[in-house]
Design an enzyme around this catalytic site. Structure first.
Site, PDB file in Angstrom:
ATOM      1  N   ASP A 109       0.841  -1.196   0.000  1.00 55.75           N
ATOM      2  CA  ASP A 109       0.000   0.000   0.000  1.00 55.75           C
ATOM      3  C   ASP A 109       0.886   1.259   0.000  1.00 55.75           C
ATOM      4  OD1 ASP A 109      -3.031   0.882   0.580  1.00 55.75           O
ATOM      5  OD2 ASP A 109      -1.785   1.979   2.005  1.00 55.75           O
ATOM      6  N   ARG A 110       0.755   2.157   0.979  1.00 53.09           N
ATOM      7  CA  ARG A 110       1.605   3.366   0.997  1.00 53.09           C
ATOM      8  C   ARG A 110       3.072   2.982   1.033  1.00 53.09           C
ATOM      9  NH1 ARG A 110      -1.675   6.356  -1.181  1.00 53.09           N
ATOM     10  NH2 ARG A 110      -0.412   8.206  -0.721  1.00 53.09           N
ATOM     11  N   ARG A 113       4.371   2.499  -2.323  1.00 53.82           N
ATOM     12  CA  ARG A 113       4.647   3.759  -3.037  1.00 53.82           C
ATOM     13  C   ARG A 113       5.981   4.347  -2.575  1.00 53.82           C
ATOM     14  NH1 ARG A 113       0.284   3.745  -5.815  1.00 53.82           N
ATOM     15  NH2 ARG A 113      -1.555   2.778  -4.885  1.00 53.82           N
ATOM     16  N   HIS A 154     -11.274   7.473  -0.480  1.00 54.86           N
ATOM     17  CA  HIS A 154     -10.389   8.118   0.505  1.00 54.86           C
ATOM     18  C   HIS A 154      -9.246   8.871  -0.164  1.00 54.86           C
ATOM     19  CE1 HIS A 154      -8.349   4.362  -0.380  1.00 54.86           C
ATOM     20  NE2 HIS A 154      -7.264   4.817   0.193  1.00 54.86           N
ATOM     21  N   TRP A 155      -8.855   8.482  -1.373  1.00 54.64           N
ATOM     22  CA  TRP A 155      -7.809   9.222  -2.095  1.00 54.64           C
ATOM     23  C   TRP A 155      -8.236  10.678  -2.321  1.00 54.64           C
ATOM     24  CZ3 TRP A 155      -4.055   7.324  -6.291  1.00 54.64           C
ATOM     25  CH2 TRP A 155      -3.360   6.190  -5.842  1.00 54.64           C
ATOM     26  N   HIS A 275      -7.181  -6.756   0.093  1.00 53.19           N
ATOM     27  CA  HIS A 275      -6.071  -5.804   0.051  1.00 53.19           C
ATOM     28  C   HIS A 275      -4.908  -6.169   0.972  1.00 53.19           C
ATOM     29  CE1 HIS A 275      -4.042  -1.960  -0.266  1.00 53.19           C
ATOM     30  NE2 HIS A 275      -4.258  -1.668   1.004  1.00 53.19           N
TER      31      HIS A 275
END
Length: 293
Positions: A109-110, A113, A154-155, A275
């Protein structure tokens, strides 16, 4: 310190990096392996697979800046304090502080990135990398459609100007966290009570709520500028891509094709879950990581 029983044999450390402090857990022996969590969690998300990985690697489970028990520095008007460049630099400097010049990295997830940016900015230090349940940020924004916007609302909520999302989440952070992870997971009972208590302890801090909003604000602004500048650059270390077969990423993207545009050597497959791969399908996630690493 909370949650220690989930990481038997691991030591909790704090290292100075990027002008802040990074909280981490370290254990095992062998080549260095950095594990990076996602939103709205902490390094505790790796608790089901970290001990097994530590049989082969020196495993470092770190909290990203703004998350968990890591520092929560100011973001600045341009959100640069929570750019993936700043967050990746933290982790690179943290590994240096621990004495690891070279390492492999797995991000969810984050954290995936941050891993992508780490590979672009510090790729010479990385042996192998894996990204879990993400497509590249730039592609996701540029291809936004209704299906994606509904699933990842949520983005667009978290990037609203301060302090709208902060106040709304802060009104009932436990409810928000339960809803978020409940919507994205497909395997019932995958979150242990101990892990869930840790996520709520950390996410209930108003400073964490603000910092995590800044992470998303950065993703929609300064990160996109950095990503566009590097659009033609390819990740050189081998990249493994894993994603949830029942999740949004599977539904919306040709995941391997998108990452093949970003990296020289890509492999990967979906796993039978939503997820949260490391918690919903820990055996399959561990097997895939060990085979690749």
């Amino acid at each position: 310190w909370a949650g220690l029983s989930m990481f038997e044999g691991f030591e909790q450390r704090r290292v100075k990096a990027g002008g802040t402090e990074i909280n981490l857990r370290i254990g095992g022996a062998g080549p260095a392996l950095l594990l990076l969590h996602g939103y709205p969690q902490t390094h505790v998300m790796w608790h089901k697979i970290a001990p097994a990985l530590a049989e082969r690697f020196t495993v470092v489970c770190a909290d990203l800046r703004g998350y968990g028990d890591s520092g929560k520095p100011e973001s600045g008007a341009d959100h640069a304090g929570y750019s993936k460049r700043a967050m990746a630099r933290d982790q690179a400097e943290g590994m240096t502080a621990l004495g690891f010049e070279r390492f492999s990295v797995v991000g969810h997830d984050r954290g995936a990135r941050v891993t992508h940016r780490l590979l672009l900015d510090h790729g010479a230090r990385v042996d192998k990398a894996a990204v879990l349940d993400v497509a590249p940020t730039l592609d996701m924004y540029e291809r936004t459609d209704r299906t994606f916007a509904e699933a990842y609302y949520h983005w667009f909520f978290l990037i609203q100007p301060f302090d709208l999302p902060e106040r709304m989440i802060g009104a009932d952070p436990d409810f928000y966290l339960d809803k978020k992870i409940g919507l994205w997971s497909k395997v019932g009972g995958c979150f242990t009570p101990e892990a869930l208590a840790e996520y709520k302890r950390c996410f209930g801090d108003p400073a964490t709520i603000h910092a995590t909003c800044e992470d998303y604000r950065a993703a929609a602004t300064i990160d996109l500028r950095h990503d566009r500048a590097d659009r033609a650059r390819k990740i050189e270390p081998p990249l493994l891509v894993l994603w949830g077969q029942q999740g949004v990423i599977e539904r919306c993207y040709d995941v391997l094709e998108l990452w093949s545009e970003r990296a020289e050597e890509v492999s990967g497959r979906p796993l039978p879950c939503g997820h949260f791969l490391a918690e919903e399908a820990p055996a399959e996630t561990l097997e895939a990581l060990l085979a690749f690493l």
